[in-house]
Design a protein around this motif. Structure first.
Motif, mmCIF file in Angstrom:
data_model
loop_
_atom_site.group_PDB
_atom_site.id
_atom_site.type_symbol
_atom_site.label_atom_id
_atom_site.label_comp_id
_atom_site.label_asym_id
_atom_site.label_seq_id
_atom_site.Cartn_x
_atom_site.Cartn_y
_atom_site.Cartn_z
ATOM 1 N N ASN A 124 -11.990 0.993 -29.084
ATOM 2 C CA ASN A 124 -12.187 1.381 -27.693
ATOM 3 C C ASN A 124 -11.016 0.948 -26.823
ATOM 4 O OD1 ASN A 124 -14.692 2.388 -28.385
ATOM 5 N ND2 ASN A 124 -15.818 0.608 -27.655
ATOM 6 N N ARG A 135 -9.559 1.196 -22.471
ATOM 7 C CA ARG A 135 -9.588 1.694 -21.104
ATOM 8 C C ARG A 135 -8.333 2.532 -20.922
ATOM 9 N NH1 ARG A 135 -10.590 -1.881 -15.612
ATOM 10 N NH2 ARG A 135 -10.600 -0.123 -14.128
ATOM 11 N N VAL A 186 -12.896 5.734 -20.504
ATOM 12 C CA VAL A 186 -13.058 4.987 -21.754
ATOM 13 C C VAL A 186 -12.715 5.925 -22.899
ATOM 14 C CG1 VAL A 186 -14.658 3.818 -23.309
ATOM 15 C CG2 VAL A 186 -14.831 3.447 -20.849
ATOM 16 N N LYS A 213 -12.833 6.336 -26.817
ATOM 17 C CA LYS A 213 -13.530 5.801 -27.990
ATOM 18 C C LYS A 213 -13.059 6.520 -29.238
ATOM 19 C CE LYS A 213 -17.851 4.661 -27.881
ATOM 20 N NZ LYS A 213 -17.812 3.185 -27.798
ATOM 21 N N TRP A 244 -15.268 6.224 -16.570
ATOM 22 C CA TRP A 244 -15.252 4.776 -16.403
ATOM 23 C C TRP A 244 -16.296 4.373 -15.369
ATOM 24 C CZ3 TRP A 244 -13.106 0.764 -18.858
ATOM 25 C CH2 TRP A 244 -13.085 -0.477 -18.222
#
Length: 330
Positions: free
Chosen positions: A48, A50, A59, A61, A117
């Motif tokens: 993960n 930011r 985010v 992933k 986010w």
């Protein structure tokens, strides 16, 4: 690799994906048309980040290749369902690619997703209080209510964190080094098998978040008794509804006043979703079983992934203190 009979299966035993930041940024640019810079985030089994961009933060992933694609779709559609049912709930939104896809299959079998986010301070940094515990219960019930009516074939996937599977924890108990704590966990599992599991089929069941721990919940910076967001829907399952309250209560338990702290979380929950008599009767047991689950799984996984042990064991001390504060009935 885990042994064939390891109850955790591959998804909780494999390490997170190993992609470079450059590879991730290239994929985001290619599929979402977004450029930015990455800041690493912790994760149990995924990779993960930011993603900071001129269009706001996201985010990113990279989903573990061991996770079934149906489970990834299940999580995305659940977020869509919540957004439609209660758009005011502060949860991430799934960002589609330029082609309209919710995820992208990468070389090597990992999948990439992009989420909005959500701002806030992680709850584990907030001072515990009765007001925060009630707020946690209220948010948990609001989220559970928003998930009512949602289903998906992958909702019934087997994940050992799911409280209803507690009986399968026994092979993991030897990893708990403290003999007294291990014996206490055994007594609670005995009680689960005889007094709790037989009553679960009669409870209301639905898809729930199932991982409302303080690392997945955000609070308002200048008002830590208010919740500003809920993250990480990776452990969602179809299970007794009350299990979501039990998970939340397990992480909010004050060892100095265990019974009252559980009651405070339940009070917030009941303001949205009144408890049935059977749910109320089982809440204490299920709260304890969640702490047993945390102790067993984290001990087992940390022994096999020592490099990630600090992250894996981050909730171990709280679970230990909480379980010791809840005597197991004879």
């Amino acid at each position: 690799m885990p042994a064939p009979d390891d109850p955790l299966g591959p998804i909780l035993n494999v390490p997170p994906p190993a992609l470079t930041e450059a590879e991730c940024l290239a994929a985001v640019a290619a599929h979402w048309g977004i450029d930015g810079r990455l800041e690493p985030l912790t994760s149990e089994r995924d990779l993960n980040f930011r993603l900071r961009t001129g269009q706001g933060d996201f985010v990113l992933k990279v989903v573990n290749a061991a996770e079934d694609a149906g489970v990834t779709e299940f999580q995305t559609l659940a977020l869509d369902h919540i957004a439609a049912r209660d758009p005011g709930l502060p949860v991430p939104r799934a960002i589609r690619t330029r082609a309209g896809a919710a995820s992208v299959l990468l070389e090597g079998g990992n999948r990439m997703r992009l989420l909005s986010w959500v701002e806030g301070v992680p709850m584990h940094r907030a001072a515990p209080s009765a007001a925060l515990r009630r707020a946690m219960g209220t948010m948990a019930a609001g989220l559970t209510r928003a998930l009512e009516g949602f289903d998906h074939p992958a909702a019934r996937h087997v994940l050992q964190w799911d409280i209803k599977h507690a009986s399968r924890l026994r092979p993991l108990l030897p990893a708990i080094a403290d003999a007294d704590l291990r014996a206490l966990c055994t007594r609670w599992l005995d009680r689960f098998d005889t007094h709790v599991a037989p009553r679960l089929p009669g409870l209301p069941w639905q898809v729930v978040h199932a991982d409302l721990n303080p690392h997945n919940v955000l609070t308002v910076p200048d008002d830590p008794a208010r919740i500003s967001g809920v993250l990480d829907f990776g452990d969602m399952v179809f299970t007794p509804r009350i299990c979501d309250l039990a998970v939340a209560a397990a992480y909010q338990l004050d060892p100095a006043d265990a019974e009252s702290s559980i009651a405070q979380v339940a009070e917030g929950w009941a303001s949205i979703l009144p408890l049935s008599p059977d749910e109320a009767a089982l809440l204490r047991d299920l709260t304890a079983i969640r702490m047993v689950t945390t102790l067993a799984i984290t001990s087992h996984r940390a022994a096999r992934q020592p490099g990630n042990a600090p992250y894996i064991l981050r909730n171990f001390p709280g679970a230990r203190a909480g379980l010791l504060a809840l005597p197991c009935p004879d």
